[in-house]
Enzyme design. Structure first.
Site, PDB file in Angstrom:
ATOM      1  N   ARG A  15      20.849   2.803  -9.004  1.00  9.60           N
ATOM      2  CA  ARG A  15      20.618   3.550  -7.773  1.00  9.60           C
ATOM      3  C   ARG A  15      21.718   3.186  -6.761  1.00  9.60           C
ATOM      4  O   ARG A  15      22.469   2.228  -6.964  1.00  9.60           O
ATOM      5  CB  ARG A  15      19.245   3.232  -7.201  1.00  9.60           C
ATOM      6  CG  ARG A  15      18.097   3.661  -8.112  1.00  9.60           C
ATOM      7  CD  ARG A  15      16.773   3.082  -7.645  1.00  9.60           C
ATOM      8  NE  ARG A  15      16.384   3.573  -6.333  1.00  9.60           N
ATOM      9  CZ  ARG A  15      15.456   3.006  -5.562  1.00  9.60           C
ATOM     10  NH1 ARG A  15      14.848   1.894  -5.974  1.00  9.60           N
ATOM     11  NH2 ARG A  15      15.155   3.514  -4.400  1.00  9.60           N
ATOM     12  N   SER A  17      21.424   2.377  -3.374  1.00 15.90           N
ATOM     13  CA  SER A  17      21.137   1.576  -2.190  1.00 15.90           C
ATOM     14  C   SER A  17      21.940   0.281  -2.204  1.00 15.90           C
ATOM     15  O   SER A  17      22.455  -0.149  -3.248  1.00 15.90           O
ATOM     16  CB  SER A  17      19.646   1.244  -2.116  1.00 15.90           C
ATOM     17  OG  SER A  17      19.298   0.323  -3.144  1.00 15.90           O
ATOM     18  N   LYS A  91      10.576  -4.622 -11.826  1.00 15.36           N
ATOM     19  CA  LYS A  91       9.229  -4.204 -11.416  1.00 15.36           C
ATOM     20  C   LYS A  91       9.108  -2.688 -11.286  1.00 15.36           C
ATOM     21  O   LYS A  91       7.995  -2.156 -11.234  1.00 15.36           O
ATOM     22  CB  LYS A  91       8.830  -4.882 -10.108  1.00 15.36           C
ATOM     23  CG  LYS A  91       9.579  -4.405  -8.882  1.00 15.36           C
ATOM     24  CD  LYS A  91       9.025  -5.075  -7.624  1.00 15.36           C
ATOM     25  CE  LYS A  91       9.722  -4.572  -6.370  1.00 15.36           C
ATOM     26  NZ  LYS A  91       9.147  -5.156  -5.144  1.00 15.36           N
ATOM     27  N   ASP A  92      10.259  -1.960 -11.235  1.00 20.57           N
ATOM     28  CA  ASP A  92      10.227  -0.500 -11.135  1.00 20.57           C
ATOM     29  C   ASP A  92      10.058   0.179 -12.477  1.00 20.57           C
ATOM     30  O   ASP A  92       9.788   1.385 -12.534  1.00 20.57           O
ATOM     31  CB  ASP A  92      11.527   0.020 -10.497  1.00 20.57           C
ATOM     32  CG  ASP A  92      11.632  -0.294  -9.013  1.00 20.57           C
ATOM     33  OD1 ASP A  92      10.587  -0.567  -8.392  1.00 20.57           O
ATOM     34  OD2 ASP A  92      12.763  -0.263  -8.483  1.00 20.57           O
ATOM     35  N   SER A 137       2.943  -0.758  -0.643  1.00 20.45           N
ATOM     36  CA  SER A 137       2.400  -1.324  -1.873  1.00 20.45           C
ATOM     37  C   SER A 137       0.891  -1.500  -1.751  1.00 20.45           C
ATOM     38  O   SER A 137       0.404  -2.201  -0.859  1.00 20.45           O
ATOM     39  CB  SER A 137       3.058  -2.686  -2.151  1.00 20.45           C
ATOM     40  OG  SER A 137       2.306  -3.437  -3.065  1.00 20.45           O
ATOM     41  N   ARG A 139      -0.887  -3.175  -3.764  1.00 19.13           N
ATOM     42  CA  ARG A 139      -1.138  -4.594  -4.049  1.00 19.13           C
ATOM     43  C   ARG A 139      -0.979  -5.428  -2.782  1.00 19.13           C
ATOM     44  O   ARG A 139      -1.865  -6.242  -2.440  1.00 19.13           O
ATOM     45  CB  ARG A 139      -0.150  -5.093  -5.114  1.00 19.13           C
ATOM     46  CG  ARG A 139      -0.196  -6.602  -5.365  1.00 19.13           C
ATOM     47  CD  ARG A 139       0.956  -7.043  -6.257  1.00 19.13           C
ATOM     48  NE  ARG A 139       2.245  -6.757  -5.662  1.00 19.13           N
ATOM     49  CZ  ARG A 139       2.883  -7.567  -4.807  1.00 19.13           C
ATOM     50  NH1 ARG A 139       2.327  -8.712  -4.449  1.00 19.13           N
ATOM     51  NH2 ARG A 139       4.061  -7.246  -4.318  1.00 19.13           N
ATOM     52  N   ARG A 140       0.124  -5.256  -2.074  1.00 16.41           N
ATOM     53  CA  ARG A 140       0.353  -6.037  -0.857  1.00 16.41           C
ATOM     54  C   ARG A 140      -0.696  -5.749   0.195  1.00 16.41           C
ATOM     55  O   ARG A 140      -1.171  -6.654   0.878  1.00 16.41           O
ATOM     56  CB  ARG A 140       1.765  -5.754  -0.313  1.00 16.41           C
ATOM     57  CG  ARG A 140       2.869  -6.372  -1.156  1.00 16.41           C
ATOM     58  CD  ARG A 140       4.239  -5.941  -0.684  1.00 16.41           C
ATOM     59  NE  ARG A 140       5.309  -6.583  -1.465  1.00 16.41           N
ATOM     60  CZ  ARG A 140       6.511  -6.076  -1.670  1.00 16.41           C
ATOM     61  NH1 ARG A 140       6.812  -4.883  -1.150  1.00 16.41           N
ATOM     62  NH2 ARG A 140       7.406  -6.720  -2.384  1.00 16.41           N
ATOM     63  N   ARG A 157       8.011   3.232   3.708  1.00 15.79           N
ATOM     64  CA  ARG A 157       8.952   3.384   2.606  1.00 15.79           C
ATOM     65  C   ARG A 157      10.383   3.354   3.132  1.00 15.79           C
ATOM     66  O   ARG A 157      10.633   3.298   4.323  1.00 15.79           O
ATOM     67  CB  ARG A 157       8.694   4.694   1.852  1.00 15.79           C
ATOM     68  CG  ARG A 157       7.405   4.671   1.043  1.00 15.79           C
ATOM     69  CD  ARG A 157       7.416   5.777  -0.001  1.00 15.79           C
ATOM     70  NE  ARG A 157       8.577   5.637  -0.879  1.00 15.79           N
ATOM     71  CZ  ARG A 157       9.155   6.672  -1.503  1.00 15.79           C
ATOM     72  NH1 ARG A 157       8.685   7.895  -1.329  1.00 15.79           N
ATOM     73  NH2 ARG A 157      10.177   6.475  -2.300  1.00 15.79           N
ATOM     74  N   GLY A 158      11.331   3.404   2.214  1.00 10.77           N
ATOM     75  CA  GLY A 158      12.741   3.397   2.578  1.00 10.77           C
ATOM     76  C   GLY A 158      13.438   2.157   2.059  1.00 10.77           C
ATOM     77  O   GLY A 158      12.804   1.210   1.588  1.00 10.77           O
ATOM     78  N   ARG A 163      13.734  -0.127   6.586  1.00 11.64           N
ATOM     79  CA  ARG A 163      12.472  -0.735   6.999  1.00 11.64           C
ATOM     80  C   ARG A 163      12.684  -1.813   8.062  1.00 11.64           C
ATOM     81  O   ARG A 163      11.913  -1.922   9.015  1.00 11.64           O
ATOM     82  CB  ARG A 163      11.737  -1.290   5.779  1.00 11.64           C
ATOM     83  CG  ARG A 163      11.067  -0.198   4.958  1.00 11.64           C
ATOM     84  CD  ARG A 163      10.314  -0.732   3.769  1.00 11.64           C
ATOM     85  NE  ARG A 163      11.183  -0.881   2.605  1.00 11.64           N
ATOM     86  CZ  ARG A 163      10.760  -1.319   1.428  1.00 11.64           C
ATOM     87  NH1 ARG A 163       9.503  -1.693   1.265  1.00 11.64           N
ATOM     88  NH2 ARG A 163      11.603  -1.402   0.409  1.00 11.64           N
ATOM     89  N   CYS A 249       2.811   1.327 -11.442  1.00 10.93           N
ATOM     90  CA  CYS A 249       3.258   0.630 -10.233  1.00 10.93           C
ATOM     91  C   CYS A 249       2.319   0.845  -9.050  1.00 10.93           C
ATOM     92  O   CYS A 249       2.429   0.138  -8.044  1.00 10.93           O
ATOM     93  CB  CYS A 249       4.673   1.063  -9.870  1.00 10.93           C
ATOM     94  SG  CYS A 249       4.827   2.830  -9.515  1.00 10.93           S
TER      95      CYS A 249
END
Length: 300
Positions: A15, A17, A91-92, A137, A139-140, A157-158, A163, A249
Site C-alpha cells: 500500500r 501510506s 494482521k490485515d 477496532s 476489539r479495542r 479511520r485513516g 488520525r 478482522c
C-alpha cells in the site's frame, strides 16, 4: 540464490501510506540481509497498490463487510505477475489467502502491544471521565469498555498521520493505535502508554510483517530466508485461533502467542454481548493445533 531471479530484481507490492512504505523498507532490508553477498542489487522499485480499504476511508470498517479490504488488490498484483512479493501488515491478512498464494516468511515481530496516544499525556488511567477515544477496532472498543466503562470509543479511520491530526485538532481526546506502527514511523514519543497485552490482548499477528508470494515461485525462497521462525510460530498460532472461531478482522477478538521457557503461551480475549471472555493457556510448541482447540473451546 535462485537462478530465476539471480540477475534480476524483486518487485515488492505494498500500500502507499507512510506506514506501508516503512514496512516495505523493512522487508527489503531483511530480504537483502538474507540474500547473500550480491543482495544489495536484489530489491527493485516498490509496486504501490491502492486497496479497497484505501478507497473507502469514509466508510466505517464494520459496514464494509467481508475480508481482504487491505490485501485483495495487492494479492492480485502477485497473481497477475506485476509483483514478486507482497508486503502486508500481517494482521490485515484474511483468514484464508487467495488460491495459489502463501505466506512464505514473517519478519521478526515488533512490539505487539496497543498504544494510547492522549491529549492529556499519560495512559488510560489519566483520561478524564467520559473522555472520547478514537478507534474503529471492535476489539479495542470492547477491551477499552471493559477497562474503563466511562470512556466513549468513536469510529476513527485513516492513516496514522490522519488520525493523529484529528487528535491534535481536538476531535477526540485520545487514540488507540498499534505501538509497532508508531515506532516504525518514528513517533514513539507520542505514546502515553503501551497497554498490558495480557489484559488488552492485541489483534492476531499485530506487529508482524508478512511476505506473501505465489506458491512455489522463485521469490518464495527469498521471503522464507528473511522470515523469523519464532514470529512465524506465534502468528500461525494466533491466526489458527481466529480461524477456529470463524472470525475475520471485524471480530472483537485478540490473541497473543509467545514462547516462554520453551512453552507456547496463548492469551486470548473475545467480547460476546458486551462481556469480555479471557483465556490463557500454555502448550507444546510442536502441537499448536491442540492448544488452539483448547483455547477456542473455552472462549466459545
Amino acid at each position: 540464490m535462485s537462478p530465476a531471479i539471480e540477475a534480476a530484481t524483486l518487485r515488492l507490492a505494498t500500500r502507499g501510506s507512510a506506514l506501508a512504505r516503512a514496512q516495505a523498507a523493512l522487508a527489503a532490508a531483511a530480504i537483502e540481509r538474507a540474500g547473500g553477498p550480491t543482495a544489495g542489487k536484489l530489491v527493485g522499485d516498490l509496486v504501490i497498490v491502492r486497496t479497497g480499504g484505501d478507497r473507502h476511508q469514509a466508510t466505517p470498517i464494520d459496514e464494509m463487510g467481508g475480508q481482504g479490504w487491505f490485501t485483495a488488490e495487492i494479492e492480485r498484483a502477485l497473481l497477475e505477475g506485476t509483483a514478486d512479493i507482497a508486503v502486508h501488515a500481517a494482521k490485515d491478512l484474511p483468514t484464508e489467502l487467495a488460491p495459489g498464494l502463501e505466506v512464505a516468511g514473517v519478519l521478526e515481530r515488533a512490539d505487539p502491544r496497543d498504544a494510547l496516544v492522549s491529549a492529556f499525556g499519560g495512559g488510560v488511567d489519566a483520561l478524564p471521565d467520559g473522555a472520547i477515544v478514537g478507534s474503529s477496532s471492535a476489539r479495542r472498543a470492547a477491551l477499552l469498555h471493559d477497562l474503563r466503562p466511562d470512556l466513549r470509543c468513536v469510529p476513527m479511520r485513516g492513516n496514522v498521520d490522519t488520525r493523529l491530526g484529528k487528535l491534535d485538532e481536538g476531535q477526540v481526546d485520545a487514540l488507540l493505535l498499534a505501538a509497532a506502527g508508531l515506532d516504525r514511523l518514528g513517533l514513539s514519543d507520542r505514546i502515553g502508554e503501551r497497554l498490558d497485552p495480557r489484559a488488552f490482548v492485541p489483534a492476531p499477528a499485530q506487529g508482524a510483517i508478512a511476505l506473501e508470494v505465489l506458491t512455489g515461485s522463485a521469490a518464495s525462497a527469498y521471503a522464507a530466508a528473511a522470515g523469523d521462525a519464532t514470529t512465524d510460530l506465534e502468528v500461525r498460532t494466533e491466526r489458527a485461533l481466529l480461524r477456529a472461531l470463524g472470525g475475520g478482522c471485524l471480530l472483537p477478538f485478540g490473541a497473543w502467542a509467545r514462547l516462554e521457557d520453551g512453552v507456547l503461551v496463548l492469551s486470548a480475549a473475545l467480547a460476546v454481548d458486551g462481556v469480555v471472555r479471557r483465556v490463557e493457556l500454555g502448550g507444546d510448541p510442536g502441537h499448536t493445533a491442540e492448544l488452539v482447540a483448547r483455547v477456542a473451546s473455552l472462549l466459545q
